[in-house]
Scaffold this active site. Structure first.
Site, PDB file in Angstrom:
ATOM      1  N   ASP A  88       0.950  16.974   2.788  1.00  0.00           N
ATOM      2  CA  ASP A  88       2.064  17.007   1.826  1.00  0.00           C
ATOM      3  C   ASP A  88       3.404  16.688   2.499  1.00  0.00           C
ATOM      4  O   ASP A  88       4.257  16.025   1.923  1.00  0.00           O
ATOM      5  CB  ASP A  88       2.153  18.378   1.137  1.00  0.00           C
ATOM      6  N   LYS A 144      -5.959  26.186  -1.886  1.00  0.00           N
ATOM      7  CA  LYS A 144      -5.272  25.619  -0.714  1.00  0.00           C
ATOM      8  C   LYS A 144      -5.136  26.589   0.470  1.00  0.00           C
ATOM      9  O   LYS A 144      -5.061  26.144   1.615  1.00  0.00           O
ATOM     10  CB  LYS A 144      -3.870  25.134  -1.106  1.00  0.00           C
ATOM     11  N   GLY A 195      14.165  26.122  -3.756  1.00  0.00           N
ATOM     12  CA  GLY A 195      12.804  26.611  -3.941  1.00  0.00           C
ATOM     13  C   GLY A 195      12.196  27.096  -2.639  1.00  0.00           C
ATOM     14  O   GLY A 195      12.522  26.598  -1.552  1.00  0.00           O
ATOM     15  N   THR A 219      -6.907  21.428  -4.054  1.00  0.00           N
ATOM     16  CA  THR A 219      -5.737  21.769  -4.853  1.00  0.00           C
ATOM     17  C   THR A 219      -5.861  23.185  -5.386  1.00  0.00           C
ATOM     18  O   THR A 219      -6.795  23.926  -5.039  1.00  0.00           O
ATOM     19  CB  THR A 219      -5.496  20.696  -5.949  1.00  0.00           C
ATOM     20  N   ILE A 232      10.772  16.643  -6.190  1.00  0.00           N
ATOM     21  CA  ILE A 232       9.328  16.448  -5.998  1.00  0.00           C
ATOM     22  C   ILE A 232       8.563  16.657  -7.309  1.00  0.00           C
ATOM     23  O   ILE A 232       7.385  16.344  -7.381  1.00  0.00           O
ATOM     24  CB  ILE A 232       8.755  17.309  -4.854  1.00  0.00           C
ATOM     25  N   GLY A 288       5.039  27.126  -2.380  1.00  0.00           N
ATOM     26  CA  GLY A 288       4.103  26.411  -1.511  1.00  0.00           C
ATOM     27  C   GLY A 288       4.605  25.029  -1.129  1.00  0.00           C
ATOM     28  O   GLY A 288       4.513  24.625   0.041  1.00  0.00           O
ATOM     29  N   ALA A 289       5.132  24.279  -2.086  1.00  0.00           N
ATOM     30  CA  ALA A 289       5.583  22.915  -1.795  1.00  0.00           C
ATOM     31  C   ALA A 289       6.787  22.928  -0.864  1.00  0.00           C
ATOM     32  O   ALA A 289       6.948  22.037  -0.019  1.00  0.00           O
ATOM     33  CB  ALA A 289       5.923  22.199  -3.098  1.00  0.00           C
TER      34      ALA A 289
HETATM   35  P1  NAP Z   1       5.255  27.631  -6.495  1.00  0.00           P
HETATM   36  O1  NAP Z   1       4.646  27.952  -5.175  1.00  0.00           O
HETATM   37  O2  NAP Z   1       4.810  28.366  -7.705  1.00  0.00           O
HETATM   38  O3  NAP Z   1       6.856  27.799  -6.341  1.00  0.00           O
HETATM   39  C1  NAP Z   1       7.693  27.662  -7.460  1.00  0.00           C
HETATM   40  C2  NAP Z   1       9.152  27.678  -7.031  1.00  0.00           C
HETATM   41  O4  NAP Z   1       9.950  27.441  -8.200  1.00  0.00           O
HETATM   42  C3  NAP Z   1       9.616  29.029  -6.451  1.00  0.00           C
HETATM   43  O5  NAP Z   1      10.611  28.791  -5.476  1.00  0.00           O
HETATM   44  C4  NAP Z   1      10.209  29.719  -7.684  1.00  0.00           C
HETATM   45  O6  NAP Z   1      11.202  30.674  -7.374  1.00  0.00           O
HETATM   46  C5  NAP Z   1      10.864  28.549  -8.378  1.00  0.00           C
HETATM   47  N1  NAP Z   1      11.041  28.823  -9.817  1.00  0.00           N
HETATM   48  C6  NAP Z   1      10.073  28.876 -10.757  1.00  0.00           C
HETATM   49  N2  NAP Z   1      10.627  29.179 -11.957  1.00  0.00           N
HETATM   50  C7  NAP Z   1      11.973  29.340 -11.748  1.00  0.00           C
HETATM   51  C8  NAP Z   1      13.068  29.664 -12.585  1.00  0.00           C
HETATM   52  N3  NAP Z   1      12.917  29.888 -13.894  1.00  0.00           N
HETATM   53  N4  NAP Z   1      14.309  29.705 -12.031  1.00  0.00           N
HETATM   54  C9  NAP Z   1      14.481  29.471 -10.710  1.00  0.00           C
HETATM   55  N5  NAP Z   1      13.476  29.163  -9.862  1.00  0.00           N
HETATM   56  C10 NAP Z   1      12.227  29.101 -10.380  1.00  0.00           C
HETATM   57  O7  NAP Z   1       5.042  26.072  -6.863  1.00  0.00           O
HETATM   58  P2  NAP Z   1       4.864  24.863  -5.830  1.00  0.00           P
HETATM   59  O8  NAP Z   1       3.430  24.661  -5.546  1.00  0.00           O
HETATM   60  O9  NAP Z   1       5.809  25.076  -4.701  1.00  0.00           O
HETATM   61  O10 NAP Z   1       5.326  23.608  -6.750  1.00  0.00           O
HETATM   62  C11 NAP Z   1       6.668  23.469  -7.194  1.00  0.00           C
HETATM   63  C12 NAP Z   1       6.816  22.132  -7.936  1.00  0.00           C
HETATM   64  O11 NAP Z   1       6.577  21.058  -7.038  1.00  0.00           O
HETATM   65  C13 NAP Z   1       5.823  21.953  -9.091  1.00  0.00           C
HETATM   66  O12 NAP Z   1       6.530  21.387 -10.180  1.00  0.00           O
HETATM   67  C14 NAP Z   1       4.821  20.955  -8.557  1.00  0.00           C
HETATM   68  O13 NAP Z   1       4.264  20.141  -9.563  1.00  0.00           O
HETATM   69  C15 NAP Z   1       5.679  20.124  -7.629  1.00  0.00           C
HETATM   70  N6  NAP Z   1       4.896  19.493  -6.545  1.00  0.00           N
HETATM   71  C16 NAP Z   1       4.940  18.134  -6.421  1.00  0.00           C
HETATM   72  C17 NAP Z   1       4.222  17.525  -5.423  1.00  0.00           C
HETATM   73  C18 NAP Z   1       4.247  16.016  -5.285  1.00  0.00           C
HETATM   74  O14 NAP Z   1       3.331  15.457  -4.669  1.00  0.00           O
HETATM   75  N7  NAP Z   1       5.248  15.348  -5.796  1.00  0.00           N
HETATM   76  C19 NAP Z   1       3.458  18.288  -4.516  1.00  0.00           C
HETATM   77  C20 NAP Z   1       3.453  19.680  -4.664  1.00  0.00           C
HETATM   78  C21 NAP Z   1       4.180  20.275  -5.692  1.00  0.00           C
HETATM   79  P3  NAP Z   1      10.804  32.227  -7.097  1.00  0.00           P
HETATM   80  O15 NAP Z   1      10.381  32.280  -5.659  1.00  0.00           O
HETATM   81  O16 NAP Z   1      12.065  32.964  -7.360  1.00  0.00           O
HETATM   82  O17 NAP Z   1       9.697  32.576  -8.048  1.00  0.00           O
END
Ligand code: NAP
Length: 281
Positions: free
Chosen positions: A113, A76, A139, A72, A226, A142-143
């Site tokens: 994932d 990753k 979004g 994690t 998610i 990474g996810a």
């Molecule tokens: P990440 O790589 O940091 O990406 C974050 C995303 O959210 C980007 O697209 C970002 O847009 C957007 N964002 C953040 N703040 C924002 C705002 N104020 N307004 C608009 N867009 C915003 O994070 P990640 O790893 O992809 O994870 C994203 C979410 O998925 C997290 O909450 C995580 O806990 C969840 N998740 C869940 C699982 C599961 O098993 N259920 C697995 C993985 C992740 P920009 O590109 O413009 O910054």
């Protein structure tokens, strides 16, 4: 860094999760549940490894006989360079969340994932037909990459990525053969949406809420978030109020854990109600 030594009896099969920080990880709860349920002599532990000690940490775990581990934040992507083999999914998604240690000590890096995301929807909504219409993914982090890969594999005919930073959406669209659109055009795109997925961190505890108008969605659209903390995000509450079907995010976390467990401990496992209750407690 001190040498990492798993603290389990020598005859036990040993696996775990590496990251930094790692105390919050629910993975030991999930794998511990399956170990107990199936009476397997095994253990699954958290290993807090700082980025600068990643290579040494992995080497210590392999020397100690670990069967494999989940990966994690923040490892990753970095872990990929220590893997002798990468699965097609890991290569396409560009990240590894599951490692299997081969008998000769070499590492196979995989990503589960996308599997967790698709299996969660398949199990929660068995009648949902992925091929029946377009999807919109909010979004481009990474996810999102894993979700896009999963949607393509599941046969979704068209996917549009919408992200705050438009250039990131465009780059992902190019890479995964999707469309991208600016946030302001969401109402037009939602009109024909069959599956809406939030992969942004908006709506998560401690983050801003995700505010979008769901009135444009067709009545048969499925809404998936998610984010799983909280379980019922603002997006899902709005979907429920609008009378739409929805799927929560916790199942993705549970289902993505299955392939790793099966590889390390040689036992196929299910995500049952007791496991849901345990992780949501
Ligand atoms: P990440 O790589 O940091 O990406 C974050 C995303 O959210 C980007 O697209 C970002 O847009 C957007 N964002 C953040 N703040 C924002 C705002 N104020 N307004 C608009 N867009 C915003 O994070 P990640 O790893 O992809 O994870 C994203 C979410 O998925 C997290 O909450 C995580 O806990 C969840 N998740 C869940 C699982 C599961 O098993 N259920 C697995 C993985 C992740 P920009 O590109 O413009 O910054």
């Amino acid at each position: 860094m001190d040498k990492i030594t798993p603290v389990c009896p020598p005859e036990f099969l040993c696996a775990g999760v590496i990251g930094h920080p790692i105390a919050h990880s629910k993975s030991p709860l999930i794998h511990g549940y399956w170990l107990e349920k199936h009476g397997i002599k095994g253990c699954y532990q958290r290993y807090d490894i700082l980025p600068e000690f990643l290579e040494q940490g992995i080497s210590d775990l392999v020397d100690a006989g670990i069967r494999g581990f989940n990966v994690t934040i923040p490892h990753k992507i970095e872990i990929m360079k220590f893997c002798a083999e990468l699965s097609d999914e890991a290569r396409a998604i560009g990240a590894v969340n599951t490692v299997v240690v081969r008998a000769d000590g070499r590492l196979l890096g995989a990503n589960t994932d996308h599997f967790g995301f698709i299996e969660n929807i398949r199990n929660a909504k068995p009648d949902f037909d992925f091929s029946a219409g377009p999807a919109v993914v909010l979004g481009a982090g990474g996810a999102s990459r894993a979700v896009l890969y999963g949607l393509k594999q599941a046969g979704v005919p068209k996917v549009t990525i919408v992200n705050r930073t438009a250039s990131k959406a465009q780059a992902l669209a190019h890479e995964f053969g999707c469309d991208s659109a600016d946030w302001e055009y969401l109402p037009d795109i939602l009109n024909s949406c069959h599956l809406l997925v939030n992969t942004t961190s908006l709506g998560m505890v401690g983050h801003d809420p995700l505010e979008i108008n769901l009135s444009f969605l067709p009545d048969n659209c499925l809404v998936s978030d998610i984010v799983y903390a909280p379980l019922m995000t603002g997006l899902l509450k709005s979907a429920e109020a609008r009378g739409l079907d929805f799927v929560t995010g916790i199942g993705m976390l549970l289902h993505q854990a299955r392939p790793g467990f099966e590889a390390w401990f040689g036992q196929s496992v299910e995500v049952d109600k007791a496991l849901y209750s345990l992780v949501l407690r």
